[in-house]
Design a protein around this motif. Structure first.
Motif, PDB file in Angstrom:
ATOM      1  N   ALA A   1       0.853  -1.197   0.000  1.00 29.84           N
ATOM      2  CA  ALA A   1       0.000   0.000   0.000  1.00 29.84           C
ATOM      3  C   ALA A   1       0.880   1.235   0.000  1.00 29.84           C
ATOM      4  CB  ALA A   1      -0.929   0.004   1.210  1.00 29.84           C
ATOM      5  N   GLY A   2       0.347   2.323  -0.526  1.00 34.59           N
ATOM      6  CA  GLY A   2       1.111   3.549  -0.603  1.00 34.59           C
ATOM      7  C   GLY A   2       0.356   4.739  -0.052  1.00 34.59           C
ATOM      8  N   LEU A   3       1.088   5.632   0.625  1.00 29.54           N
ATOM      9  CA  LEU A   3       0.557   6.921   1.066  1.00 29.54           C
ATOM     10  C   LEU A   3       1.185   7.988   0.186  1.00 29.54           C
ATOM     11  CD1 LEU A   3       0.882   6.711   4.982  1.00 29.54           C
ATOM     12  CD2 LEU A   3      -1.124   6.189   3.581  1.00 29.54           C
ATOM     13  N   ILE A   4       0.348   8.838  -0.413  1.00 30.98           N
ATOM     14  CA  ILE A   4       0.872   9.858  -1.310  1.00 30.98           C
ATOM     15  C   ILE A   4       0.294  11.221  -0.962  1.00 30.98           C
ATOM     16  CG2 ILE A   4      -0.920   9.466  -3.057  1.00 30.98           C
ATOM     17  CD1 ILE A   4       1.348   9.976  -5.152  1.00 30.98           C
ATOM     18  N   GLY A   5       1.090  12.263  -1.193  1.00 26.16           N
ATOM     19  CA  GLY A   5       0.659  13.627  -0.931  1.00 26.16           C
ATOM     20  C   GLY A   5       1.875  14.536  -0.851  1.00 26.16           C
ATOM     21  N   GLU A   6       1.623  15.837  -0.843  1.00 27.80           N
ATOM     22  CA  GLU A   6       2.705  16.802  -0.702  1.00 27.80           C
ATOM     23  C   GLU A   6       3.288  16.768   0.711  1.00 27.80           C
ATOM     24  OE1 GLU A   6       1.499  20.740  -2.955  1.00 27.80           O
ATOM     25  OE2 GLU A   6      -0.286  19.743  -2.174  1.00 27.80           O
ATOM     26  N   SER A   7       4.427  17.409   0.891  1.00 29.62           N
ATOM     27  CA  SER A   7       5.009  17.543   2.224  1.00 29.62           C
ATOM     28  C   SER A   7       4.033  18.279   3.130  1.00 29.62           C
ATOM     29  CB  SER A   7       6.333  18.327   2.153  1.00 29.62           C
ATOM     30  OG  SER A   7       7.281  17.623   1.387  1.00 29.62           O
ATOM     31  N   GLY A   8       3.879  17.794   4.362  1.00 30.07           N
ATOM     32  CA  GLY A   8       2.980  18.422   5.313  1.00 30.07           C
ATOM     33  C   GLY A   8       1.576  17.852   5.315  1.00 30.07           C
ATOM     34  N   CYS A   9       1.338  16.809   4.505  1.00 29.83           N
ATOM     35  CA  CYS A   9      -0.014  16.232   4.427  1.00 29.83           C
ATOM     36  C   CYS A   9      -0.278  15.164   5.483  1.00 29.83           C
ATOM     37  CB  CYS A   9      -0.251  15.644   3.037  1.00 29.83           C
ATOM     38  SG  CYS A   9      -0.467  16.888   1.755  1.00 29.83           S
ATOM     39  N   GLY A  10       0.767  14.669   6.146  1.00 21.55           N
ATOM     40  CA  GLY A  10       0.576  13.685   7.205  1.00 21.55           C
ATOM     41  C   GLY A  10       1.143  12.313   6.924  1.00 21.55           C
ATOM     42  N   LYS A  11       1.826  12.141   5.794  1.00 20.55           N
ATOM     43  CA  LYS A  11       2.341  10.822   5.418  1.00 20.55           C
ATOM     44  C   LYS A  11       3.384  10.320   6.417  1.00 20.55           C
ATOM     45  CE  LYS A  11       4.107  12.016   1.491  1.00 20.55           C
ATOM     46  NZ  LYS A  11       4.145  13.450   1.791  1.00 20.55           N
ATOM     47  N   SER A  12       4.439  11.106   6.617  1.00 22.62           N
ATOM     48  CA  SER A  12       5.508  10.688   7.515  1.00 22.62           C
ATOM     49  C   SER A  12       5.030  10.620   8.962  1.00 22.62           C
ATOM     50  CB  SER A  12       6.708  11.639   7.406  1.00 22.62           C
ATOM     51  OG  SER A  12       7.314  11.531   6.126  1.00 22.62           O
ATOM     52  N   MET A  13       4.098  11.493   9.343  1.00 19.71           N
ATOM     53  CA  MET A  13       3.543  11.458  10.700  1.00 19.71           C
ATOM     54  C   MET A  13       2.810  10.136  10.931  1.00 19.71           C
ATOM     55  SD  MET A  13       3.694  13.288  13.414  1.00 19.71           S
ATOM     56  CE  MET A  13       4.244  14.815  12.647  1.00 19.71           C
ATOM     57  N   THR A  14       2.140   9.637   9.902  1.00 19.36           N
ATOM     58  CA  THR A  14       1.485   8.337  10.007  1.00 19.36           C
ATOM     59  C   THR A  14       2.505   7.239  10.248  1.00 19.36           C
ATOM     60  OG1 THR A  14      -0.285   9.075   8.513  1.00 19.36           O
ATOM     61  CG2 THR A  14      -0.019   6.700   8.814  1.00 19.36           C
ATOM     62  N   ALA A  15       3.614   7.287   9.507  1.00 18.41           N
ATOM     63  CA  ALA A  15       4.666   6.282   9.677  1.00 18.41           C
ATOM     64  C   ALA A  15       5.274   6.349  11.077  1.00 18.41           C
ATOM     65  CB  ALA A  15       5.752   6.481   8.623  1.00 18.41           C
ATOM     66  N   LEU A  16       5.527   7.556  11.560  1.00 16.63           N
ATOM     67  CA  LEU A  16       6.107   7.702  12.896  1.00 16.63           C
ATOM     68  C   LEU A  16       5.155   7.211  13.974  1.00 16.63           C
ATOM     69  CD1 LEU A  16       7.791  11.222  12.549  1.00 16.63           C
ATOM     70  CD2 LEU A  16       8.916   8.992  12.523  1.00 16.63           C
ATOM     71  N   ALA A  17       3.855   7.417  13.766  1.00 15.93           N
ATOM     72  CA  ALA A  17       2.873   6.909  14.721  1.00 15.93           C
ATOM     73  C   ALA A  17       2.894   5.382  14.754  1.00 15.93           C
ATOM     74  CB  ALA A  17       1.478   7.417  14.356  1.00 15.93           C
ATOM     75  N   LEU A  18       3.015   4.754  13.583  1.00 14.72           N
ATOM     76  CA  LEU A  18       3.079   3.295  13.526  1.00 14.72           C
ATOM     77  C   LEU A  18       4.298   2.766  14.271  1.00 14.72           C
ATOM     78  CD1 LEU A  18       2.199   2.577   9.767  1.00 14.72           C
ATOM     79  CD2 LEU A  18       0.664   2.614  11.732  1.00 14.72           C
ATOM     80  N   MET A  19       5.402   3.482  14.171  1.00 11.11           N
ATOM     81  CA  MET A  19       6.660   3.039  14.772  1.00 11.11           C
ATOM     82  C   MET A  19       6.788   3.440  16.233  1.00 11.11           C
ATOM     83  SD  MET A  19       8.126   1.438  12.274  1.00 11.11           S
ATOM     84  CE  MET A  19       9.781   1.211  12.910  1.00 11.11           C
ATOM     85  N   GLY A  20       5.853   4.261  16.732  1.00 13.91           N
ATOM     86  CA  GLY A  20       5.980   4.752  18.096  1.00 13.91           C
ATOM     87  C   GLY A  20       7.103   5.749  18.249  1.00 13.91           C
ATOM     88  N   LEU A  21       7.346   6.548  17.206  1.00 23.08           N
ATOM     89  CA  LEU A  21       8.463   7.501  17.197  1.00 23.08           C
ATOM     90  C   LEU A  21       7.976   8.944  17.050  1.00 23.08           C
ATOM     91  CD1 LEU A  21      10.945   5.558  14.856  1.00 23.08           C
ATOM     92  CD2 LEU A  21      11.059   5.766  17.357  1.00 23.08           C
ATOM     93  N   LEU A  22       6.784   9.225  17.551  1.00 19.94           N
ATOM     94  CA  LEU A  22       6.231  10.575  17.447  1.00 19.94           C
ATOM     95  C   LEU A  22       7.027  11.561  18.300  1.00 19.94           C
ATOM     96  CD1 LEU A  22       2.430   9.715  17.638  1.00 19.94           C
ATOM     97  CD2 LEU A  22       3.628  10.689  15.666  1.00 19.94           C
ATOM     98  N   PRO A  23       6.983  12.850  17.954  1.00 19.04           N
ATOM     99  CA  PRO A  23       7.690  13.862  18.754  1.00 19.04           C
ATOM    100  C   PRO A  23       7.217  13.851  20.206  1.00 19.04           C
ATOM    101  CG  PRO A  23       6.929  14.797  16.679  1.00 19.04           C
ATOM    102  CD  PRO A  23       6.323  13.438  16.779  1.00 19.04           C
TER     103      PRO A  23
END
Length: 323
Positions: A38-60
């Motif tokens: 599966a793929g997440l697509i969008g411009e920078s700031g749309c939430g893609k990387s934040m979703t990945a960090l949430a999955l990994m438990g690596l949020l700020p």
């Protein structure tokens, strides 16, 4: 029957900013089956990387999470840090978009690949080194044996990305998260790295969550795609079905803006007017409204629900059928 490996339900992430709390993710939901891509697509700031960090438990630090992330039936949002550490690098691997910051400049390549093997698999130093060499050969790193004792700065960008992939695959994860893994590479290396990831995913039967801003990458690599904007999924479905009927104005804008072979010299690419809003400025209604040519009063008044375009293909737009 295919088993659900990852089930994300109504995921909200709120960050502390200089302007107060801001919603980075606003009700993200999707599932990923074992062996599915599966793929997440969008411009920078749309939430893609934040979703990945949430999955990994690596949020700020200080991020507040609501909703559910279930991995193989286990809830991750309430999992203690030691239990998350046992999952990261073992059952969930991640390829970060900038290998030079993902790798430790003070340690050799061999040592960094061996670390998860010793930590999660309990391998001895010699066994971990032998497995590290096998992994470097598997990701097609030239002169793999000599590279074991090299440091990251002694490798090219493409070679470093192959090392990061080897680390992510070291323990044979069930899920591989690849966050824009070709951003720092030239076009030829981008294709090589993406083909390599696709081959490894097929060989190992693991699930893949690929994050990109490139529609072409999605078309060639993943079975399902989710278009993100303003911290929400605005369109989702099987990749072929989404490309056959791009329903959201944002998806259409991304498609129109892609570079294409055969364009006459000097032809200007289409652009989406405006820019992604700041997290603190996200409106109550459709986040894309200010940039949309179809905006109407009802787009601004309340959160827009998902609507079915076709079975399995959904869009978050009140006027998707008016184009």
């Amino acid at each position: 029957m295919t088993q659900t490996l990852l089930d994300v339900r109504d995921l909200h992430v709120t960050l502390n900013t200089a302007r107060g709390p801001a919603d980075a993710l606003r009700g993200v939901s999707f599932t990923l089956q074992r062996g599915q891509t599966a793929g997440l697509i969008g411009e920078s700031g749309c939430g893609k990387s934040m979703t990945a960090l949430a999955l990994m438990g690596l949020l700020p630090e200080g991020a507040a999470v609501r909703g559910s992330i279930r991995f193989d039936g286990q809830e991750l949002t309430t999992l203690p840090e030691p239990a998350l550490c046992a999952l990261r690098g073992h059952r969930i691997g991640m390829v970060f978009q900038e290998p030079m910051t993902a790798l430790n400049p003070l340690h050799t390549i061999g040592r960094q690949i061996a670390e998860p093997l010793r930590l999660h698999k309990g391998l001895s130093a010699s066994a971990a080194r032998a497995e590290a060499l096998r992994l470097l050969e598997r990701v097609q790193l030239p002169q793999a044996a000599q590279r074991l004792d090299a440091h990251p700065h002694q490798l090219s960008g493409g070679q470093r990305q192959r090392v990061v992939i080897a680390i992510a695959l070291a323990c044979g994860p069930d899920l591989l998260v690849a966050d824009e893994p070709t951003t720092a590479l030239d076009v030829t290396l981008q294709r090589e790295v993406l083909q390599l990831i696709a081959e490894l995913v097929r060989e190992d039967g693991m699930a893949l969550l690929l994050i990109s801003h490139d529609l072409g990458v999605m078309a060639d690599t993943v079975q399902q795609m989710l278009v993100m904007y303003g911290g929400r999924v605005v369109e989702s479905g099987p990749t072929a079905a989404v490309f056959a009927r791009l329903a959201h104005p944002y998806s259409q804008g991304l498609f129109a803006a892609r570079p294409r072979l055969g364009l006459a010299r000097g032809t200007r690419l289409a652009t989406i007017p405006g820019r992604v809003p700041e997290l603190a400025d996200l409106p109550v209604g459709c986040a894309f409204a200010e940039r949309c040519s179809r905006v109407a009063d009802d787009c601004l008044q309340a959160p827009v629900p998902m609507q079915a375009v076709n079975p399995g293909h959904d869009v978050r737009c009140l006027h998707w059928g008016s184009a």
